[in-house]
Design an enzyme around this catalytic site. Structure first.
Site, PDB file in Angstrom:
ATOM      1  N   SER A 165       0.853  -1.203   0.000  1.00  0.00           N
ATOM      2  CA  SER A 165       0.000   0.000   0.000  1.00  0.00           C
ATOM      3  C   SER A 165       0.880   1.241   0.000  1.00  0.00           C
ATOM      4  O   SER A 165       1.996   1.224   0.530  1.00  0.00           O
ATOM      5  CB  SER A 165      -0.862   0.014   1.263  1.00  0.00           C
ATOM      6  N   TYR A 224      -1.242  -0.564  10.434  1.00  0.00           N
ATOM      7  CA  TYR A 224      -1.495  -1.222   9.134  1.00  0.00           C
ATOM      8  C   TYR A 224      -0.395  -0.800   8.155  1.00  0.00           C
ATOM      9  O   TYR A 224       0.201  -1.634   7.468  1.00  0.00           O
ATOM     10  CB  TYR A 224      -2.878  -0.811   8.630  1.00  0.00           C
TER      11      TYR A 224
HETATM   12  P1  NAP Z   1     -11.806  -5.662  -0.586  1.00  0.00           P
HETATM   13  O1  NAP Z   1     -12.422  -5.120  -1.838  1.00  0.00           O
HETATM   14  O2  NAP Z   1     -12.477  -5.341   0.699  1.00  0.00           O
HETATM   15  O3  NAP Z   1     -11.700  -7.247  -0.774  1.00  0.00           O
HETATM   16  C1  NAP Z   1     -11.207  -8.030   0.229  1.00  0.00           C
HETATM   17  C2  NAP Z   1     -11.170  -9.485  -0.237  1.00  0.00           C
HETATM   18  O4  NAP Z   1     -10.416 -10.199   0.710  1.00  0.00           O
HETATM   19  C3  NAP Z   1     -12.514 -10.165  -0.298  1.00  0.00           C
HETATM   20  O5  NAP Z   1     -12.517 -11.041  -1.412  1.00  0.00           O
HETATM   21  C4  NAP Z   1     -12.587 -10.955   1.024  1.00  0.00           C
HETATM   22  O6  NAP Z   1     -13.466 -12.064   0.860  1.00  0.00           O
HETATM   23  C5  NAP Z   1     -11.117 -11.341   1.171  1.00  0.00           C
HETATM   24  N1  NAP Z   1     -10.590 -11.551   2.521  1.00  0.00           N
HETATM   25  C6  NAP Z   1     -10.705 -10.747   3.599  1.00  0.00           C
HETATM   26  N2  NAP Z   1     -10.033 -11.251   4.651  1.00  0.00           N
HETATM   27  C7  NAP Z   1      -9.431 -12.399   4.207  1.00  0.00           C
HETATM   28  C8  NAP Z   1      -8.606 -13.373   4.818  1.00  0.00           C
HETATM   29  N3  NAP Z   1      -8.238 -13.279   6.105  1.00  0.00           N
HETATM   30  N4  NAP Z   1      -8.181 -14.423   4.073  1.00  0.00           N
HETATM   31  C9  NAP Z   1      -8.551 -14.532   2.778  1.00  0.00           C
HETATM   32  N5  NAP Z   1      -9.340 -13.658   2.151  1.00  0.00           N
HETATM   33  C10 NAP Z   1      -9.779 -12.590   2.858  1.00  0.00           C
HETATM   34  O7  NAP Z   1     -10.284  -5.190  -0.411  1.00  0.00           O
HETATM   35  P2  NAP Z   1      -9.288  -4.456  -1.426  1.00  0.00           P
HETATM   36  O8  NAP Z   1      -9.440  -2.990  -1.270  1.00  0.00           O
HETATM   37  O9  NAP Z   1      -9.406  -5.055  -2.773  1.00  0.00           O
HETATM   38  O10 NAP Z   1      -7.878  -4.813  -0.765  1.00  0.00           O
HETATM   39  C11 NAP Z   1      -7.016  -5.790  -1.315  1.00  0.00           C
HETATM   40  C12 NAP Z   1      -5.583  -5.464  -0.951  1.00  0.00           C
HETATM   41  O11 NAP Z   1      -5.249  -4.162  -1.446  1.00  0.00           O
HETATM   42  C13 NAP Z   1      -5.243  -5.442   0.546  1.00  0.00           C
HETATM   43  O12 NAP Z   1      -3.970  -6.019   0.732  1.00  0.00           O
HETATM   44  C14 NAP Z   1      -5.179  -3.959   0.874  1.00  0.00           C
HETATM   45  O13 NAP Z   1      -4.323  -3.699   1.961  1.00  0.00           O
HETATM   46  C15 NAP Z   1      -4.606  -3.432  -0.423  1.00  0.00           C
HETATM   47  N6  NAP Z   1      -4.837  -1.995  -0.611  1.00  0.00           N
HETATM   48  C16 NAP Z   1      -6.088  -1.514  -0.842  1.00  0.00           C
HETATM   49  C17 NAP Z   1      -6.263  -0.149  -1.021  1.00  0.00           C
HETATM   50  C18 NAP Z   1      -7.612   0.468  -1.301  1.00  0.00           C
HETATM   51  O14 NAP Z   1      -7.707   1.713  -1.316  1.00  0.00           O
HETATM   52  N7  NAP Z   1      -8.650  -0.317  -1.541  1.00  0.00           N
HETATM   53  C19 NAP Z   1      -5.158   0.721  -0.947  1.00  0.00           C
HETATM   54  C20 NAP Z   1      -3.905   0.185  -0.702  1.00  0.00           C
HETATM   55  C21 NAP Z   1      -3.747  -1.176  -0.543  1.00  0.00           C
HETATM   56  P3  NAP Z   1     -14.127 -12.864   2.123  1.00  0.00           P
HETATM   57  O15 NAP Z   1     -14.921 -11.861   2.877  1.00  0.00           O
HETATM   58  O16 NAP Z   1     -14.950 -13.955   1.487  1.00  0.00           O
HETATM   59  O17 NAP Z   1     -12.959 -13.404   2.877  1.00  0.00           O
END
Ligand code: NAP
Length: 257
Positions: A149, A162
């Site tokens: 991130s 985080y």
């Molecule tokens: P998201 O849309 O909320 O999706 C999260 C996904 O993770 C879902 O498919 C969820 O499905 C699964 N999940 C949650 N906890 C889990 C666990 N313990 N084991 C396996 N699967 C799990 O999240 P996102 O924004 O795409 O984030 C993905 C990555 O991008 C993360 O590493 C986050 O730190 C990084 N990131 C995101 C942003 C942002 O602005 N969105 C910015 C920087 C970095 P279930 O509920 O079925 O488990």
């Protein structure tokens, strides 16, 4: 989406890719992108219903997909994820480690020990343990991408700890790139703000969203497809001379020189 499908290549024909936490958001888009480019993709997350629905969505786009329930901090489920992949496809070429949690907005010095443990366990340790499981099956020319991130460069107050776990992934990328060379490349993507469920606290409030957009040079938030494009590049042979690196995909938000 349809526009992207007509533009992209087929860099992953004959390749097998696992993406963790891939039933929605950034993980799903990465799985979709790799699949549209020809990979057999293995998607996973904690909830079977989400896994089944995501597999159906991918299959409706003629992507070869397998779904496995895997909470990344569950040892048996990590083992299943790798074993079922190898049973079905016989090998592993790409692994994208995407799962993370951000369970607290407390300052670091007030964060409970159980929360510190959870952050370390899911955001850092699970990646290492999954790679230990995957390593024997990784092919020559394989590629790992860790999803970190922008917060790893500049941990903001409400997500400081985080952010620190995401900083750790930059170090892990360097260390693993050395350890897994020359057969496996290890790189990292550091997303900026992307409107997903995970980032709802930024994107659901119009004023906070505008502020986040204003921090970029491109005056917009990122899309999950932006993150998928960078991840697919690093995972592909187009990046065959790149290892141990982090690509920031944040619309120009300050990160590092
Ligand atoms: P998201 O849309 O909320 O999706 C999260 C996904 O993770 C879902 O498919 C969820 O499905 C699964 N999940 C949650 N906890 C889990 C666990 N313990 N084991 C396996 N699967 C799990 O999240 P996102 O924004 O795409 O984030 C993905 C990555 O991008 C993360 O590493 C986050 O730190 C990084 N990131 C995101 C942003 C942002 O602005 N969105 C910015 C920087 C970095 P279930 O509920 O079925 O488990």
């Amino acid at each position: 989406m349809a526009k992207m499908e007509t533009k992209i290549g087929r860099r992953f024909e004959g390749k097998v890719a696992i993406v963790t936490a891939s039933t929605q958001g950034i993980g799903f888009s990465i799985a979709e992108r790799l699949g549209l480019e020809g990979a057999s993709v293995v998607i996973s997350s904690r909830k079977k219903k989400n896994v089944d629905e995501a597999v159906e969505k991918l299959k409706s786009k003629e992507i070869e997909a397998l779904g496995v329930v895997c909470h990344v901090s569950n040892a048996q489920q990590r083992k299943d994820l790798i074993q079922k992949t190898v049973e079905k496809y016989g090998k592993l070429d790409v692994l994208v480690s995407n799962a993370a949690v951000n369970p607290s907005v407390d300052p670091i010095l007030q964060t409970q020990e159980s929360i510190l443990d959870k952050l370390w366990e899911i955001n850092v340790k699970a990646t290492i343990l999954l790679l230990q499981e995957a390593a024997p099956h990784l092919q020559k020319g394989s590629s790992i991408v860790l999803i970190s991130s922008i917060a790893g460069f500049q941990p903001q107050p409400a997500m400081a700890m985080y952010g620190v776990t995401k900083t750790a992934l930059f170090g892990l990328t360097k260390a693993l790139a050395a350890e897994m060379s020359p057969d496996t490349r290890v790189n990292c993507v550091a997303p900026g703000f992307v409107p997903t469920h995970f980032a709802e606290f930024i994107t659901k409030d119009e004023a906070v969203r505008k502020e986040a957009e204003g921090k970029t040079l491109l005056n917009r938030l990122g899309t999950t497809e932006d993150m998928a494009a960078a991840t697919a590049f690093l995972a592909s042979d187009d990046a065959s001379y790149i290892t141990g690196e982090t690509i920031v995909v944040a619309g120009g938000i300050p990160s590092r020189l």
